[in-house]
Motif scaffolding. Structure first.
Motif, PDB file in Angstrom:
ATOM      1  N   PRO A 179       0.321  -0.642   0.231  1.00  0.00           N
ATOM      2  CA  PRO A 179      -0.504   0.102  -0.254  1.00  0.00           C
ATOM      3  C   PRO A 179       0.991   1.423  -0.109  1.00  0.00           C
ATOM      4  CG  PRO A 179      -0.507  -1.945   1.941  1.00  0.00           C
ATOM      5  CD  PRO A 179       0.426  -2.099   1.016  1.00  0.00           C
ATOM      6  N   TRP A 180       2.233   1.206  -0.253  1.00  0.00           N
ATOM      7  CA  TRP A 180       2.768   2.526  -0.190  1.00  0.00           C
ATOM      8  C   TRP A 180       3.486   2.698  -1.832  1.00  0.00           C
ATOM      9  CZ3 TRP A 180       1.878  -0.769   4.001  1.00  0.00           C
ATOM     10  CH2 TRP A 180       0.811   0.158   5.113  1.00  0.00           C
ATOM     11  N   PRO A 181       4.710   3.433  -2.139  1.00  0.00           N
ATOM     12  CA  PRO A 181       5.404   3.757  -3.542  1.00  0.00           C
ATOM     13  C   PRO A 181       6.311   3.005  -2.867  1.00  0.00           C
ATOM     14  CG  PRO A 181       5.474   5.135  -2.173  1.00  0.00           C
ATOM     15  CD  PRO A 181       4.430   4.512  -1.197  1.00  0.00           C
ATOM     16  N   PRO A 182       7.272   2.778  -4.999  1.00  0.00           N
ATOM     17  CA  PRO A 182       8.543   2.109  -4.389  1.00  0.00           C
ATOM     18  C   PRO A 182       9.585   2.300  -3.820  1.00  0.00           C
ATOM     19  CG  PRO A 182       7.353   1.546  -6.936  1.00  0.00           C
ATOM     20  CD  PRO A 182       6.396   2.999  -5.473  1.00  0.00           C
TER      21      PRO A 182
ATOM     22  N   SER B  22       8.442  -0.443   3.621  1.00  0.00           N
ATOM     23  CA  SER B  22       7.548  -1.450   3.232  1.00  0.00           C
ATOM     24  C   SER B  22       7.762  -2.552   1.808  1.00  0.00           C
ATOM     25  CB  SER B  22       6.331  -0.683   2.909  1.00  0.00           C
ATOM     26  OG  SER B  22       5.502  -0.627   4.093  1.00  0.00           O
ATOM     27  N   ASP B  23       8.050  -1.444   0.604  1.00  0.00           N
ATOM     28  CA  ASP B  23       7.982  -1.847  -0.531  1.00  0.00           C
ATOM     29  C   ASP B  23       8.929  -2.710  -0.835  1.00  0.00           C
ATOM     30  OD1 ASP B  23       8.115  -1.747  -3.816  1.00  0.00           O
ATOM     31  OD2 ASP B  23       9.898  -1.304  -3.760  1.00  0.00           O
ATOM     32  N   ILE B  24      10.596  -2.612   0.432  1.00  0.00           N
ATOM     33  CA  ILE B  24      11.293  -3.654   0.453  1.00  0.00           C
ATOM     34  C   ILE B  24      11.179  -4.572   1.183  1.00  0.00           C
ATOM     35  CG2 ILE B  24      14.434  -3.903   2.034  1.00  0.00           C
ATOM     36  CD1 ILE B  24      14.053  -0.762   1.247  1.00  0.00           C
ATOM     37  N   ILE B  25      10.395  -5.052   2.227  1.00  0.00           N
ATOM     38  CA  ILE B  25       9.651  -5.609   2.866  1.00  0.00           C
ATOM     39  C   ILE B  25       9.018  -7.082   1.784  1.00  0.00           C
ATOM     40  CG2 ILE B  25       7.919  -6.721   4.490  1.00  0.00           C
ATOM     41  CD1 ILE B  25       9.162  -3.914   6.158  1.00  0.00           C
ATOM     42  N   SER B  26       8.260  -5.776   1.063  1.00  0.00           N
ATOM     43  CA  SER B  26       6.908  -7.064   0.222  1.00  0.00           C
ATOM     44  C   SER B  26       8.351  -7.141  -1.418  1.00  0.00           C
ATOM     45  CB  SER B  26       6.268  -5.841  -1.038  1.00  0.00           C
ATOM     46  OG  SER B  26       5.307  -5.232   0.185  1.00  0.00           O
ATOM     47  N   ARG B  27       9.318  -7.296  -1.876  1.00  0.00           N
ATOM     48  CA  ARG B  27       9.997  -7.195  -2.177  1.00  0.00           C
ATOM     49  C   ARG B  27      10.402  -8.728  -1.975  1.00  0.00           C
ATOM     50  NH1 ARG B  27       7.937  -5.177  -7.123  1.00  0.00           N
ATOM     51  NH2 ARG B  27       7.656  -3.043  -7.030  1.00  0.00           N
ATOM     52  N   ALA B  28      10.349  -8.318  -0.977  1.00  0.00           N
ATOM     53  CA  ALA B  28      11.796  -9.797  -0.402  1.00  0.00           C
ATOM     54  C   ALA B  28      11.444 -11.074   0.245  1.00  0.00           C
ATOM     55  CB  ALA B  28      12.039  -9.058   0.644  1.00  0.00           C
ATOM     56  N   ILE B  29       9.378 -10.885   0.160  1.00  0.00           N
ATOM     57  CA  ILE B  29       8.586 -11.821   0.927  1.00  0.00           C
ATOM     58  C   ILE B  29       8.297 -12.521  -0.296  1.00  0.00           C
ATOM     59  CG2 ILE B  29       6.466 -12.251   1.081  1.00  0.00           C
ATOM     60  CD1 ILE B  29       6.484  -9.599   3.132  1.00  0.00           C
ATOM     61  N   ALA B  30       7.851 -11.783  -1.637  1.00  0.00           N
ATOM     62  CA  ALA B  30       8.008 -12.367  -3.240  1.00  0.00           C
ATOM     63  C   ALA B  30       9.221 -13.258  -3.356  1.00  0.00           C
ATOM     64  CB  ALA B  30       7.386 -11.728  -3.845  1.00  0.00           C
ATOM     65  N   GLN B  31       9.870 -12.728  -3.453  1.00  0.00           N
ATOM     66  CA  GLN B  31      11.177 -13.625  -4.411  1.00  0.00           C
ATOM     67  C   GLN B  31      11.161 -14.693  -2.753  1.00  0.00           C
ATOM     68  OE1 GLN B  31      14.127 -10.678  -4.906  1.00  0.00           O
ATOM     69  NE2 GLN B  31      15.854 -12.190  -4.263  1.00  0.00           N
ATOM     70  N   VAL B  32      11.808 -14.574  -1.851  1.00  0.00           N
ATOM     71  CA  VAL B  32      11.860 -15.245  -1.438  1.00  0.00           C
ATOM     72  C   VAL B  32      10.603 -16.545  -1.014  1.00  0.00           C
ATOM     73  CG1 VAL B  32      12.407 -16.431   0.900  1.00  0.00           C
ATOM     74  CG2 VAL B  32      13.685 -14.904   0.595  1.00  0.00           C
ATOM     75  N   ALA B  33       9.716 -16.414  -1.188  1.00  0.00           N
ATOM     76  CA  ALA B  33       8.357 -17.447  -1.430  1.00  0.00           C
ATOM     77  C   ALA B  33       8.256 -18.194  -2.596  1.00  0.00           C
ATOM     78  CB  ALA B  33       7.197 -16.310  -1.343  1.00  0.00           C
ATOM     79  N   SER B  34       8.892 -17.510  -3.617  1.00  0.00           N
ATOM     80  CA  SER B  34       9.273 -18.118  -4.475  1.00  0.00           C
ATOM     81  C   SER B  34       9.554 -19.422  -4.438  1.00  0.00           C
ATOM     82  CB  SER B  34       9.903 -17.730  -5.858  1.00  0.00           C
ATOM     83  OG  SER B  34      11.150 -17.465  -5.644  1.00  0.00           O
ATOM     84  N   LYS B  35      10.541 -19.912  -3.382  1.00  0.00           N
ATOM     85  CA  LYS B  35      11.573 -21.234  -2.916  1.00  0.00           C
ATOM     86  C   LYS B  35      10.444 -21.890  -2.689  1.00  0.00           C
ATOM     87  CE  LYS B  35      15.253 -18.977  -1.118  1.00  0.00           C
ATOM     88  NZ  LYS B  35      16.402 -18.505  -0.315  1.00  0.00           N
ATOM     89  N   TYR B  36       9.887 -21.429  -1.713  1.00  0.00           N
ATOM     90  CA  TYR B  36       8.289 -22.419  -1.216  1.00  0.00           C
ATOM     91  C   TYR B  36       7.006 -22.828  -1.903  1.00  0.00           C
ATOM     92  CZ  TYR B  36      11.815 -21.204   2.518  1.00  0.00           C
ATOM     93  OH  TYR B  36      13.030 -21.543   2.510  1.00  0.00           O
ATOM     94  N   LEU B  37       6.493 -21.713  -3.074  1.00  0.00           N
ATOM     95  CA  LEU B  37       5.118 -21.586  -3.736  1.00  0.00           C
ATOM     96  C   LEU B  37       5.380 -22.782  -5.129  1.00  0.00           C
ATOM     97  CD1 LEU B  37       4.102 -18.562  -2.569  1.00  0.00           C
ATOM     98  CD2 LEU B  37       3.047 -20.432  -2.556  1.00  0.00           C
TER      99      LEU B  37
END
Length: 337
Positions: free
Chosen positions: A51-54, A58-73
């Motif tokens: 919900p916040w700009p790049p 918050s953007d750093i956390i969001s992109r880290a979540i998405a990148q690491v989640a790819s290992k488990y999804l």
């Protein structure tokens, strides 16, 4: 000869039985593994709303979540920035989103512990959501100018009491968690204080660096470069544990003040998730939180890991909201510089 044939037959029978047992056990284990890992969910990509700009934390956390989640999804997680109204636009939209597990969001504690008392006609409420995991905390750091005569929080408070002094502190804006945190600290300490709000954290730090105020409220990441340069002196931090990059700075709790304030980030979803999706998401997010790659990204960006269950996130909100409500209701109306 007959005796040898009988012995050979016995051994052959044992080998056959053993082979059958091993095959059966292997099949059972393989079947059990498939049940755990071949869930139908997700069948398509998952959208993680930021919900916040790049560029921000918050953007750093969001992109880290998405990148690491790819290992488990078995499907990708994609970050979409939907900024506006300090996160409230995306949060309002999330509350109305189909709870199918394919749209989740990163949130910050202010959405539920300050905004309900600042904004009229808020388009969402806490009960509209399911909270999956708490991930990080950006606590509030109290700093003073390095040329100040105070070396500890006790020195600052003692001097204010003895001289009946009003402590003027810069902050990033009235009603924000940094301002409210120091307001609460000084109330608990029994000293007078006056917030000096600015439009953002950078000008608030400029004020303390220039000696125009007595103290400043900021997040660690904003102040650490100035602390390392010897221009600011940190006195206390609002997290319950010491900040990893500032191990010598005591917590406010250590100094006798029951304070646990900060911008805590979490992942949440619209209420009514299918049970299968909820379980998979929680499992994956827990793995993300403990993944070395995610931890390093947080450390590199001065973001403090503070992992909580969804239930603990809600309990934190419920404890903080009454405190924030009282602080906001008694807050002076001062225009930011």
């Amino acid at each position: 000869m007959k005796r040898l044939n009988k012995v050979a037959l016995v051994f052959l029978s044992l080998f056959v039985i053993l082979g059958l047992l091993i095959t059966a056990c292997g099949s059972k284990q393989q079947s059990g593994g498939q049940t755990a890992s071949t869930s139908k969910y997700p069948e398509k990509e998952i959208t993680l709303i930021c919900p916040w700009p790049p560029g921000g934390s918050s953007d750093i956390i969001s992109r880290a979540i998405a990148q690491v989640a790819s290992k488990y999804l078995n499907k990708p997680m994609v970050v979409v920035n939907r900024e506006g109204a300090n996160g409230m636009i995306a949060t309002t939209e999330l509350a109305k989103t189909n709870p199918d597990g394919y749209t989740i969001a990163l949130g910050a504690s202010g959405l539920f512990v300050t905004q309900p008392f600042v904004q009229k006609n808020l388009g969402y409420k806490q009960d509209d959501f399911e909270f999956l995991i708490g991930l990080t905390n950006e606590p509030i750091l109290l700093t003073i100018n390095a040329g100040s005569p105070y070396n500890t929080l006790e020195d600052l408070i003692k001097d204010a009491k003895e001289k009946n002094k009003v402590i003027r502190y810069s902050n990033s804006g009235m009603g924000g968690i940094p301002q409210l945190c120091l307001d609460y600290l000084f109330q608990l300490a029994g000293v007078k204080s006056q917030p000096v709000p600015f439009k953002g954290g950078a000008p608030a730090l400029t004020a303390i660096l220039g000696g125009h105020v007595d103290a400043a409220a900021s997040h660690p990441g904003e102040a650490i470069p100035h602390i390392k340069a010897g221009k600011l002196r940190p006195l206390a931090i609002s997290s319950t544990q010491r900040f990893p990059a500032l191990p010598d700075v005591p917590t406010m709790k250590e100094k006798g003040f029951d304070i646990d304030m900060g911008v805590k980030k979490f992942v949440f979803a619209p209420k009514g998730l299918p049970e299968e999706a909820r379980k998979v998401l929680i499992d994956v997010l827990q793995k993300v939180a403990s993944d070395p790659e995610f931890k390093k990204t947080m450390e590199d960006n001065n973001l403090m890991l503070e992992v909580m269950s969804g239930k603990e996130v809600v309990e934190y909100f419920n404890k903080q909201a009454p405190i924030m409500k009282k602080l906001i209701e008694s807050m002076p109306q001062i225009e930011a510089k």
